[in-house]
Design a protein around this motif. Structure first.
Motif, mmCIF file in Angstrom:
data_model
loop_
_atom_site.group_PDB
_atom_site.id
_atom_site.type_symbol
_atom_site.label_atom_id
_atom_site.label_comp_id
_atom_site.label_asym_id
_atom_site.label_seq_id
_atom_site.Cartn_x
_atom_site.Cartn_y
_atom_site.Cartn_z
ATOM 1 N N TYR A 196 12.183 6.278 5.212
ATOM 2 C CA TYR A 196 10.773 6.394 5.603
ATOM 3 C C TYR A 196 10.513 5.625 6.901
ATOM 4 O O TYR A 196 11.076 4.545 7.115
ATOM 5 N N HIS A 197 9.655 6.182 7.721
ATOM 6 C CA HIS A 197 9.188 5.475 8.914
ATOM 7 C C HIS A 197 7.873 4.769 8.578
ATOM 8 O O HIS A 197 7.142 5.178 7.683
ATOM 9 N N VAL A 198 7.596 3.714 9.320
ATOM 10 C CA VAL A 198 6.407 2.903 9.065
ATOM 11 C C VAL A 198 5.452 3.008 10.248
ATOM 12 O O VAL A 198 5.852 2.856 11.402
ATOM 13 N N VAL A 199 4.185 3.314 9.963
ATOM 14 C CA VAL A 199 3.141 3.380 10.995
ATOM 15 C C VAL A 199 2.165 2.233 10.728
ATOM 16 O O VAL A 199 1.490 2.216 9.708
ATOM 17 N N ILE A 200 2.131 1.266 11.649
ATOM 18 C CA ILE A 200 1.345 0.042 11.438
ATOM 19 C C ILE A 200 0.032 0.096 12.206
ATOM 20 O O ILE A 200 0.006 0.469 13.379
ATOM 21 N N SER A 201 -1.055 -0.292 11.545
ATOM 22 C CA SER A 201 -2.346 -0.399 12.242
ATOM 23 C C SER A 201 -3.026 -1.707 11.843
ATOM 24 O O SER A 201 -2.784 -2.241 10.769
ATOM 25 N N GLN A 202 -3.875 -2.200 12.731
ATOM 26 C CA GLN A 202 -4.556 -3.480 12.528
ATOM 27 C C GLN A 202 -6.063 -3.269 12.394
ATOM 28 O O GLN A 202 -6.657 -2.556 13.186
ATOM 29 N N SER A 203 -6.653 -3.929 11.414
ATOM 30 C CA SER A 203 -8.113 -3.835 11.242
ATOM 31 C C SER A 203 -8.843 -4.934 12.012
ATOM 32 O O SER A 203 -10.045 -4.824 12.257
ATOM 33 N N HIS A 204 -8.118 -5.997 12.382
ATOM 34 C CA HIS A 204 -8.733 -7.180 13.013
ATOM 35 C C HIS A 204 -9.902 -7.690 12.165
ATOM 36 O O HIS A 204 -10.894 -8.187 12.695
ATOM 37 N N ASP A 205 -9.742 -7.510 10.854
ATOM 38 C CA ASP A 205 -10.735 -7.952 9.863
ATOM 39 C C ASP A 205 -12.087 -7.262 10.012
ATOM 40 O O ASP A 205 -13.099 -7.743 9.490
ATOM 41 N N GLN A 206 -12.105 -6.102 10.697
ATOM 42 C CA GLN A 206 -13.348 -5.357 10.898
ATOM 43 C C GLN A 206 -13.393 -4.139 9.970
ATOM 44 O O GLN A 206 -12.445 -3.358 9.916
ATOM 45 N N TYR A 207 -14.514 -3.977 9.283
ATOM 46 C CA TYR A 207 -14.695 -2.860 8.349
ATOM 47 C C TYR A 207 -14.554 -1.512 9.056
ATOM 48 O O TYR A 207 -13.819 -0.634 8.598
ATOM 49 N N GLU A 208 -15.255 -1.338 10.167
ATOM 50 C CA GLU A 208 -15.256 -0.037 10.860
ATOM 51 C C GLU A 208 -13.860 0.344 11.349
ATOM 52 O O GLU A 208 -13.462 1.505 11.295
ATOM 53 N N ARG A 209 -13.117 -0.654 11.815
ATOM 54 C CA ARG A 209 -11.767 -0.351 12.283
ATOM 55 C C ARG A 209 -10.858 0.006 11.111
ATOM 56 O O ARG A 209 -9.995 0.880 11.247
ATOM 57 N N GLU A 210 -11.059 -0.636 9.972
ATOM 58 C CA GLU A 210 -10.278 -0.287 8.781
ATOM 59 C C GLU A 210 -10.535 1.156 8.368
ATOM 60 O O GLU A 210 -9.597 1.902 8.050
ATOM 61 N N VAL A 211 -11.818 1.578 8.392
ATOM 62 C CA VAL A 211 -12.186 2.961 8.049
ATOM 63 C C VAL A 211 -11.509 3.938 9.007
ATOM 64 O O VAL A 211 -10.892 4.927 8.583
ATOM 65 N N THR A 212 -11.592 3.659 10.301
ATOM 66 C CA THR A 212 -10.977 4.528 11.321
ATOM 67 C C THR A 212 -9.469 4.620 11.115
ATOM 68 O O THR A 212 -8.881 5.707 11.172
ATOM 69 N N ASN A 213 -8.838 3.471 10.864
ATOM 70 C CA ASN A 213 -7.378 3.434 10.718
ATOM 71 C C ASN A 213 -6.894 4.224 9.512
ATOM 72 O O ASN A 213 -5.926 4.980 9.602
ATOM 73 N N ILE A 214 -7.583 4.053 8.378
ATOM 74 C CA ILE A 214 -7.115 4.740 7.167
ATOM 75 C C ILE A 214 -7.320 6.255 7.293
ATOM 76 O O ILE A 214 -6.502 7.047 6.839
ATOM 77 N N GLN A 215 -8.405 6.660 7.970
ATOM 78 C CA GLN A 215 -8.634 8.099 8.186
ATOM 79 C C GLN A 215 -7.589 8.680 9.152
ATOM 80 O O GLN A 215 -7.077 9.780 8.947
#
Length: 335
Positions: A93-112
């Motif tokens: 498996y390959h891994v795709v990493i994203s950071q939320s920087h502890d921000q709710y909106e960025r977490e929503v964007t990243n998971i989508q």
């Protein structure tokens, strides 16, 4: 013009069927070891690699895992990612990493974004600002495998990996008490995070064990996890401005620990406040004032979370029983 070798080309060269070659390359149990060796040796000789796009289309899998953490630069999360990758790549498996920087909106964007990229599953540690979990719950309800680590969502029925935050906090607070202090403040993360509640419980248990009364004024929450400029600075200044100021601080996370030390240098030049807290960084051994610290088994947490996720992804039947693994922390004294 470059033309990649296909399974059909190997089958033709070895006078085998394409299905036999495909199974041999996949390590299928129904193919003899002798045939596997012939196919694999030939594939290696011609530098053959399977087309991942064709493979994912055929098997309806992307062979990629999405990771969401608050910050890759945070030593705890970088160690956890090492653990994740140690399992993922060995399993193909390959891994795709994203950071939320502890921000709710960025977490929503990243998971989508990860879901739109058709990852096979997601490993997530919640952002400090996240209070609405519908973006995760919707994807989970649609069948996307999700595993939590460290900052977990208790209400979701899935696998989770965390550390014994309560015991770690108890150890750190009791150590401070052993140094002869009784006015112990607590610099905490965002209230709604699972780790915040667990670590506060450990802090309170240590106070209770040693008959030290709890003072709510001594607890300061950092709702942005210390990511907002001046957040930790303000919290420490408020503690030191109290009529009866604390003589020690139990700090709940790596980022908060660094911010706390910086603020104490500014507002407490006498250097008479002891500190203990959670940290996975080796840099803490060099810091002044010294910081005794609770260390989490980050690499192991990442490794276990990945094994759990891949088991969910590859299960031939719906998984109905889930596990929450709690790993032990260790306490390190810096005098």
């Amino acid at each position: 013009m470059f033309k990649p070798v296909t399974i059909k080309d190997i089958a033709k060269a070895l006078n085998l069927s394409t299905s036999t070659v495909s199974r041999a390359l996949r390590g299928g149990y129904e193919i003899s070891e002798e045939t596997k060796k012939i196919v694999l040796d030939y594939a290696e000789k011609i530098n053959f690699t399977r087309n991942p796009i064709a493979l994912s289309l055929k098997e309806r899998r992307s062979y990629s895992i999405g990771i969401i953490v608050c910050e890759v630069a945070n030593v705890f999360f970088s160690q956890a990612i090492d653990g994740i990758e140690s399992i993922a790549y060995n399993k193909g498996y390959h891994v795709v990493i994203s950071q939320s920087h502890d921000q709710y909106e960025r977490e929503v964007t990243n998971i989508q974004h990860l879901a739109n990229r058709s990852v096979d599953g997601i490993i997530i540690s919640l952002a400090a600002e996240t209070k609405d979990y519908s973006h995760i719950e919707k994807l989970h309800a649609q069948g996307l495998p999700i595993v939590f680590f460290d900052r977990i969502l208790e209400s979701m029925n899935t696998h989770k990996v965390t550390s014994n935050n309560t015991q770690g906090a108890f150890d750190a607070t009791e150590y401070l008490i052993s140094k002869g202090v009784k006015k112990i403040a607590h610099l905490a993360n965002a209230k709604q995070l699972s780790i915040t509640e667990q670590r506060k419980i450990g802090y309170l248990k240590a106070l209770e064990k040693h008959d030290i009364p709890f003072d709510e004024n001594y607890v300061k929450y950092c709702e942005h996890g210390g990511s907002k400029k001046g957040e930790v600075d303000t919290a420490i200044k408020e503690l030191l401005d109290l009529q009866v100021k604390p003589d020690a601080i139990f700090v709940a996370s790596d980022r908060l620990s660094i911010g706390c030390l910086e603020a104490l240098k500014k507002y407490n030049p006498k250097n008479d406040v002891l500190i203990a807290g959670f940290s996975n960084s080796d840099v803490v051994n060099l810091l002044k004032p010294s910081l005794s610290y609770v260390r989490q088994p980050a690499f192991e947490m990442g490794r276990i979370a990945t094994e759990m996720l891949i088991n969910l992804i590859e299960s031939k039947y719906p998984v109905e029983e889930f596990e929450t693994k709690i790993l032990d922390t260790t306490f390190h004294i810096n005098e």
